[in-house]
Design an enzyme around this catalytic site. Structure first.
Site, PDB file in Angstrom:
ATOM      1  N   ASP A  17      37.370  40.265  36.342  1.00  0.00           N
ATOM      2  CA  ASP A  17      37.766  41.508  36.996  1.00  0.00           C
ATOM      3  C   ASP A  17      37.007  41.739  38.302  1.00  0.00           C
ATOM      4  O   ASP A  17      37.610  42.040  39.338  1.00  0.00           O
ATOM      5  CB  ASP A  17      37.549  42.700  36.053  1.00  0.00           C
ATOM      6  N   ARG A  97      24.878  53.982  33.247  1.00  0.00           N
ATOM      7  CA  ARG A  97      25.583  54.145  34.520  1.00  0.00           C
ATOM      8  C   ARG A  97      24.735  54.787  35.624  1.00  0.00           C
ATOM      9  O   ARG A  97      24.795  54.349  36.775  1.00  0.00           O
ATOM     10  CB  ARG A  97      26.884  54.923  34.319  1.00  0.00           C
ATOM     11  N   ASP A 126      33.809  55.938  33.171  1.00  0.00           N
ATOM     12  CA  ASP A 126      32.811  55.285  34.017  1.00  0.00           C
ATOM     13  C   ASP A 126      33.022  55.544  35.502  1.00  0.00           C
ATOM     14  O   ASP A 126      32.062  55.614  36.262  1.00  0.00           O
ATOM     15  CB  ASP A 126      32.786  53.783  33.740  1.00  0.00           C
TER      16      ASP A 126
END
Length: 401
Positions: A17, A97, A126
């Site tokens: 990705d 994160r 996210d």
């Protein structure tokens, strides 16, 4: 406009990705790209990301070991609050994160980048967590979120794009993956595909950190965790760094089938999501921390923490780690931890975490007061007036009819 971006720092895993993201950024924005790969304990080699980035022509590559900072400055502060989102989720993905976002912004400032980019989809949490972190730390930063811009909205299109541009496609990506994963030193999460139906149970072969409770040893494992000022510092008398301690707990707890959770949660973006999580060390840490607090925290402070915890958990889940309200709550939480020091003994057995003992030099537990034997501190006759005063409003209300 695409031409306005000169240099972008991409959060880059080296997987399919983000490799497609990298090429798409170059094709679309015609800008210089810097890659940043964070090692937060995902249990996979991060160094191959360097070779992949170099193969794609990247000159500035950052690969950094953030495991100690992750546990010391993010996981441990969160565990001081006994944090659970919606009563079950230990926030393993959420808490990583803000650290990644912070370091990404720092790198952007170091290299003079005017934009940052991430690979989070437009349907998940996210994207919110990354971008709230970016804007809190650098308000005027340009954010590029390819999943909200491109038309590669299926796995087939993504693979086709990769093949046409000579981006290697791993064999396990040839077909539809049964689930998506996110891993760090605190947990592994599994979502999507086969797990999208909340009635369908997870396949046993999916799990990586834990054995099934049924396959766990028939003999329990006993451990002692030492705490100082609210943070775990040792296991069975051996002092360990924060990351090493959590890794050790993961191994011990995982071998005993501890830490699996299957839940349906409410995402910040508005939908419900089914996720399966493995958090072996964190599950033990939560139980142990509450046990040492039961000895060392005043009742009022303990109950106030429990009242505030859901709000604190929601802030982390929604991406507001760098908000003033989270920082204010953290100050309050940390202020309760000065005396949270001592040892907790636990028994781990077939998925269960059982507290069998706790002791502390800062204990508020007074055996002379709680004993059923005669004592000189607590006059049991005083309880009569205490009860009548507390019953007064109930009696008045009952007489009203």
């Amino acid at each position: 406009m695409a031409g306005d971006v000169k240099k972008v720092v991409l959060a880059y895993s080296g997987g399919l990705d983000t490799s497609v993201l990298l090429r798409w950024l170059r094709d679309t924005y015609r800008c210089e790209i810097v890659t940043f790969t964070a090692d937060v304990g995902q249990r996979e080699e991060v160094e191959p990301a360097r070779a992949k980035a170099e193969m794609m022509g990247i000159k500035e590559i950052f690969i950094e070991d953030l495991r100690e900072e992750f546990v010391r400055d993010y996981v441990f502060p969160m565990f001081r609050a006994n944090t659970l989102y919606e009563g079950m989720y230990l926030l393993g993905t959420s808490i990583a994160r803000p650290l990644i976002a912070k370091r990404q912004i720092e790198i952007a400032e170091e290299v003079g980048a005017d934009a940052v980019s991430h690979g989070a989809t437009g349907k998940g949490n996210d994207q919110v967590r990354f971008e709230l972190g970016y804007y809190a730390l650098k308000p005027d930063i340009r954010v590029i979120a390819p999943w909200r811009e491109w038309d590669l909205n299926s796995r087939a299109k993504l693979i086709d794009y990769a093949r046409r541009r000579q981006i290697p496609v791993p064999t396990d990506k040839e077909g539809e993956a049964p689930y998506s994963m996110d891993a760090n030193l605190l947990h592994i999460s599994y979502e999507g595909k086969a797990l999208e139906d909340p009635w369908v149970g997870p396949d046993e072969s999916m799990f990586r950190l834990t054995v099934s409770p049924e396959a766990a040893p028939d003999k329990p494992t006993e451990i002692v965790i030492a705490f100082e000022a609210g943070d775990a510092v040792a296991i069975n008398g051996e002092r360990l760094s924060p990351a090493t301690l959590l890794d050790r707990l993961n191994q011990i707890a995982g071998a005993n089938g501890v830490g699996r959770v299957d839940l349906v949660e409410n995402r910040f973006v508005g939908m419900k999501s089914r996720g399966v999580y493995e958090t072996p060390g964190g599950t033990v840490l939560l139980v142990a921390h509450r046990a040492i607090e039961s000895l060392t925290l005043d009742r009022g402070a303990a109950h106030l923490k429990d009242e505030l915890m859901p709000r604190y958990a929601e802030l982390i889940y929604n991406g507001f780690w760098f908000s003033p309200e989270r920082e204010a709550l953290q100050t309050l939480i940390d202020g309760t931890q000065a005396n949270v020091t001592g040892d907790v003994r636990l028994k781990l057995y077939k998925g269960n975490v059982i507290v069998t003992g706790r002791r502390s030099p800062k204990s508020l537990y007074d055996q002379d007061i709680v004993t059923f034997e005669a004592d000189q501190v607590y006059n049991q006759q005083d309880a009569e007036g205490f009860i009548k005063l507390n019953a007064l409003r109930l009696r008045v209300g009952a007489r009203r009819g």
